[in-house]
Design a protein around this motif. Structure first.
Motif, PDB file in Angstrom:
ATOM      1  N   PHE A   2      18.455  15.564  -7.403  1.00  0.00           N
ATOM      2  CA  PHE A   2      17.849  14.705  -6.108  1.00  0.00           C
ATOM      3  C   PHE A   2      16.609  14.877  -6.159  1.00  0.00           C
ATOM      4  CE2 PHE A   2      17.761  14.935  -1.514  1.00  0.00           C
ATOM      5  CZ  PHE A   2      17.800  13.575  -1.055  1.00  0.00           C
ATOM      6  N   ARG A   3      15.907  15.742  -6.438  1.00  0.00           N
ATOM      7  CA  ARG A   3      14.547  16.094  -6.436  1.00  0.00           C
ATOM      8  C   ARG A   3      13.959  15.021  -7.314  1.00  0.00           C
ATOM      9  NH1 ARG A   3      11.492  20.016  -4.634  1.00  0.00           N
ATOM     10  NH2 ARG A   3      13.316  21.263  -4.345  1.00  0.00           N
ATOM     11  N   HIS A   4      14.592  14.788  -8.638  1.00  0.00           N
ATOM     12  CA  HIS A   4      13.798  14.075  -9.478  1.00  0.00           C
ATOM     13  C   HIS A   4      13.992  12.505  -9.122  1.00  0.00           C
ATOM     14  CE1 HIS A   4      12.993  16.850 -12.413  1.00  0.00           C
ATOM     15  NE2 HIS A   4      14.024  17.341 -12.622  1.00  0.00           N
ATOM     16  N   LEU A   5      15.163  12.151  -8.479  1.00  0.00           N
ATOM     17  CA  LEU A   5      15.398  10.884  -7.940  1.00  0.00           C
ATOM     18  C   LEU A   5      14.221  10.206  -6.842  1.00  0.00           C
ATOM     19  CD1 LEU A   5      19.083  11.075  -7.119  1.00  0.00           C
ATOM     20  CD2 LEU A   5      17.988   9.636  -9.012  1.00  0.00           C
ATOM     21  N   HIS A   6      13.560  11.285  -6.282  1.00  0.00           N
ATOM     22  CA  HIS A   6      12.364  11.001  -5.323  1.00  0.00           C
ATOM     23  C   HIS A   6      11.040  10.250  -6.240  1.00  0.00           C
ATOM     24  CE1 HIS A   6      14.495  13.284  -2.647  1.00  0.00           C
ATOM     25  NE2 HIS A   6      13.725  12.938  -1.759  1.00  0.00           N
ATOM     26  N   ARG A   7      11.174  10.307  -7.603  1.00  0.00           N
ATOM     27  CA  ARG A   7      10.013   9.828  -8.180  1.00  0.00           C
ATOM     28  C   ARG A   7      10.094   8.366  -8.581  1.00  0.00           C
ATOM     29  NH1 ARG A   7      10.069  14.511 -13.198  1.00  0.00           N
ATOM     30  NH2 ARG A   7       9.620  16.388 -11.772  1.00  0.00           N
ATOM     31  N   ASP A   8      11.238   7.836  -8.269  1.00  0.00           N
ATOM     32  CA  ASP A   8      11.321   6.323  -8.674  1.00  0.00           C
ATOM     33  C   ASP A   8      11.760   5.367  -7.351  1.00  0.00           C
ATOM     34  OD1 ASP A   8      11.068   6.922 -11.489  1.00  0.00           O
ATOM     35  OD2 ASP A   8      13.060   7.961 -11.309  1.00  0.00           O
ATOM     36  N   GLY A   9      11.241   5.902  -6.130  1.00  0.00           N
ATOM     37  CA  GLY A   9      11.582   5.175  -4.968  1.00  0.00           C
ATOM     38  C   GLY A   9      13.165   5.017  -4.523  1.00  0.00           C
ATOM     39  N   LEU A  10      13.482   6.340  -4.427  1.00  0.00           N
ATOM     40  CA  LEU A  10      14.945   6.246  -4.319  1.00  0.00           C
ATOM     41  C   LEU A  10      15.482   5.505  -2.954  1.00  0.00           C
ATOM     42  CD1 LEU A  10      17.711   7.768  -4.492  1.00  0.00           C
ATOM     43  CD2 LEU A  10      16.970   9.736  -3.237  1.00  0.00           C
ATOM     44  N   LEU A  11      16.896   4.742  -3.288  1.00  0.00           N
ATOM     45  CA  LEU A  11      17.119   4.021  -2.109  1.00  0.00           C
ATOM     46  C   LEU A  11      18.561   4.515  -1.733  1.00  0.00           C
ATOM     47  CD1 LEU A  11      17.640   1.581  -0.294  1.00  0.00           C
ATOM     48  CD2 LEU A  11      18.522   0.356  -2.029  1.00  0.00           C
ATOM     49  N   PRO A 177       9.022   8.224  11.101  1.00  0.00           N
ATOM     50  CA  PRO A 177       9.761   6.920  11.427  1.00  0.00           C
ATOM     51  C   PRO A 177       8.705   6.364  12.479  1.00  0.00           C
ATOM     52  CG  PRO A 177      10.543   9.038  12.575  1.00  0.00           C
ATOM     53  CD  PRO A 177       9.721   9.572  11.300  1.00  0.00           C
ATOM     54  N   GLY A 178       9.023   4.937  12.503  1.00  0.00           N
ATOM     55  CA  GLY A 178       8.257   4.246  13.753  1.00  0.00           C
ATOM     56  C   GLY A 178       7.338   3.195  13.029  1.00  0.00           C
ATOM     57  N   VAL A 179       7.287   3.220  11.910  1.00  0.00           N
ATOM     58  CA  VAL A 179       6.225   2.421  11.059  1.00  0.00           C
ATOM     59  C   VAL A 179       7.126   1.178  10.631  1.00  0.00           C
ATOM     60  CG1 VAL A 179       4.648   2.004   9.282  1.00  0.00           C
ATOM     61  CG2 VAL A 179       4.723   4.216  10.740  1.00  0.00           C
ATOM     62  N   ASN A 180       6.695  -0.089  10.835  1.00  0.00           N
ATOM     63  CA  ASN A 180       7.443  -1.270  10.429  1.00  0.00           C
ATOM     64  C   ASN A 180       6.597  -2.339   9.775  1.00  0.00           C
ATOM     65  OD1 ASN A 180      10.123  -0.627  11.058  1.00  0.00           O
ATOM     66  ND2 ASN A 180       9.775  -0.981  13.422  1.00  0.00           N
ATOM     67  N   ASP A 181       5.431  -1.998   9.418  1.00  0.00           N
ATOM     68  CA  ASP A 181       4.449  -3.067   8.612  1.00  0.00           C
ATOM     69  C   ASP A 181       4.158  -2.134   7.308  1.00  0.00           C
ATOM     70  OD1 ASP A 181       1.506  -2.218   9.017  1.00  0.00           O
ATOM     71  OD2 ASP A 181       2.620  -1.522  10.692  1.00  0.00           O
ATOM     72  N   LEU A 182       3.983  -3.112   6.200  1.00  0.00           N
ATOM     73  CA  LEU A 182       3.667  -2.592   4.848  1.00  0.00           C
ATOM     74  C   LEU A 182       2.039  -1.900   4.704  1.00  0.00           C
ATOM     75  CD1 LEU A 182       5.060  -2.348   2.233  1.00  0.00           C
ATOM     76  CD2 LEU A 182       3.948  -4.374   1.513  1.00  0.00           C
ATOM     77  N   ASP A 183       1.192  -2.376   5.856  1.00  0.00           N
ATOM     78  CA  ASP A 183      -0.165  -1.929   5.546  1.00  0.00           C
ATOM     79  C   ASP A 183      -0.103  -0.462   6.180  1.00  0.00           C
ATOM     80  OD1 ASP A 183      -1.111  -4.080   4.384  1.00  0.00           O
ATOM     81  OD2 ASP A 183      -1.732  -5.067   6.390  1.00  0.00           O
ATOM     82  N   ALA A 210      11.804  -3.726  -2.265  1.00  0.00           N
ATOM     83  CA  ALA A 210      10.753  -4.027  -3.207  1.00  0.00           C
ATOM     84  C   ALA A 210       9.364  -3.746  -2.634  1.00  0.00           C
ATOM     85  CB  ALA A 210      11.007  -5.509  -3.908  1.00  0.00           C
ATOM     86  N   ALA A 211       9.110  -4.078  -1.621  1.00  0.00           N
ATOM     87  CA  ALA A 211       7.768  -4.162  -1.017  1.00  0.00           C
ATOM     88  C   ALA A 211       7.366  -2.553  -0.622  1.00  0.00           C
ATOM     89  CB  ALA A 211       7.630  -4.831   0.348  1.00  0.00           C
ATOM     90  N   LEU A 212       8.433  -1.865  -0.376  1.00  0.00           N
ATOM     91  CA  LEU A 212       8.088  -0.450   0.022  1.00  0.00           C
ATOM     92  C   LEU A 212       7.904   0.267  -1.348  1.00  0.00           C
ATOM     93  CD1 LEU A 212      10.986   0.465   2.858  1.00  0.00           C
ATOM     94  CD2 LEU A 212       8.251   0.267   2.879  1.00  0.00           C
ATOM     95  N   ARG A 213       8.746   0.031  -2.411  1.00  0.00           N
ATOM     96  CA  ARG A 213       8.559   0.602  -3.617  1.00  0.00           C
ATOM     97  C   ARG A 213       7.095   0.255  -4.369  1.00  0.00           C
ATOM     98  NH1 ARG A 213      14.651  -0.175  -6.170  1.00  0.00           N
ATOM     99  NH2 ARG A 213      15.413   1.679  -5.472  1.00  0.00           N
ATOM    100  N   SER A 214       6.710  -0.839  -3.874  1.00  0.00           N
ATOM    101  CA  SER A 214       5.301  -1.216  -4.508  1.00  0.00           C
ATOM    102  C   SER A 214       4.211  -0.800  -3.998  1.00  0.00           C
ATOM    103  CB  SER A 214       5.164  -2.934  -4.497  1.00  0.00           C
ATOM    104  OG  SER A 214       4.847  -3.171  -3.134  1.00  0.00           O
ATOM    105  N   VAL A 215       4.360   0.074  -2.813  1.00  0.00           N
ATOM    106  CA  VAL A 215       3.168   0.618  -2.518  1.00  0.00           C
ATOM    107  C   VAL A 215       3.472   2.356  -2.464  1.00  0.00           C
ATOM    108  CG1 VAL A 215       2.655  -1.228  -0.569  1.00  0.00           C
ATOM    109  CG2 VAL A 215       4.192   0.652  -0.017  1.00  0.00           C
TER     110      VAL A 215
END
Length: 267
Positions: A2-11, A177-183, A210-215
């Motif tokens: 589980f810990r390692h999965l956090h390295r790759d943008g876990l969904l 929680p509570g953030v809904n914009d990519l910037d 995809a956008a969340l993983r990109s940042v």
């Protein structure tokens, strides 16, 4: 794992009972989470919330459902542990020990009660107590800070400061929680010294995986979104049956044979 999965943008989608957990795991997700909202709704109870904080589901009820979920699937499960079911650091530590016994691979601890954030010093002590309770177990401890959901909301700077203090106290992952914009998400990734969890589905958003993983977001969860959508489907189906006497909604069901085979394999 589980810990390692956090390295790759876990969904990581959220389940509310054994059946939903099995369906999500069967879909191929590497890990799933529980949703306190979904579990509460499935019990016919309200979820706790901001600003009205009222925990309608007891810790015993929540862990009964959590144990059913962890027993149903082979993938790691992250638990929504609300605010740790007690104000004192000792209560949070007890909840973490229950989480370990229940087979969770990780869990979230929130930092608000009665519609307000805990005093920052106490909130840090609560995370430190959780870390101590984890001990040598490989358990991903997530510290959640809810200032941006308050009415009126706190500042982004306050949330970042709290998240970094929780990281210093032993949190493995941070959750704002509570953030809904990519910037703003990108700002959190840049300013918080640790892996960030972002929840999709608390409100209308154009965010994508995809956008969340990109940042650089480490983990993406859905909270109660799927559970609420499922209940929305139940209501729409009921209205169609009541108003028109038709059951076109049945076209979207999973066939009985397929469900029987799926659950028999898991059993």
């Amino acid at each position: 794992m589980f810990r390692h999965l956090h390295r790759d943008g876990l969904l990581m989608p959220n389940a509310w009972d054994a059946g939903s957990a099995i369906v999500l795991a069967e879909a191929g997700f590497a890990a799933i989470a529980t949703t306190s909202a979904g579990i509460a709704f499935s019990l016919g109870k309200p979820d706790h919330g901001i600003p009205q904080h009222a925990t309608a589901v007891s810790r015993a009820e929540m862990f009964d459902r959590i144990r059913q979920i962890t027993a149903a699937v082979d993938v790691p499960v992250n638990g929504d542990l609300e605010a740790g079911y007690g104000d004192a650091p000792e209560a949070v530590a007890d909840t973490i020990r229950l989480a370990l016994d229940a087979g969770l691979a990780g869990g979230n601890i929130e930092d608000f009660t009665d519609g307000a954030l805990y005093d920052e010093g106490l909130a840090v002590e609560r995370i430190a107590a959780a870390r101590e309770a984890v001990g040598r177990h490989d358990f991903v401890l997530t510290a959640r800070t809810d200032g941006l959901l308050l009415h009126p909301p706190g500042t982004l700077a306050d949330s970042i400061r709290r998240a970094n203090r929780y990281r210093e106290a032993g949190a493995d992952c941070l959750y704002v929680p509570g953030v809904n914009d990519l910037d703003t998400v990108a700002t959190l990734v840049r300013e918080i010294d640790g892996p960030l969890n972002v929840v999709m589905g608390l409100g209308a958003t154009s965010l994508t995986v995809a956008a969340l993983r990109s940042v650089g977001v480490a983990r993406i969860s859905l909270g109660g979104s799927i559970a609420r959508a499922a209940l929305g489907f139940v209501r729409e189906s009921a209205r169609e049956l009541r108003d028109s006497g038709t059951i076109t909604f049945a076209d979207r069901q999973i066939p009985q044979t397929e469900l029987n085979e799926l659950f028999a394999r898991r059993t």
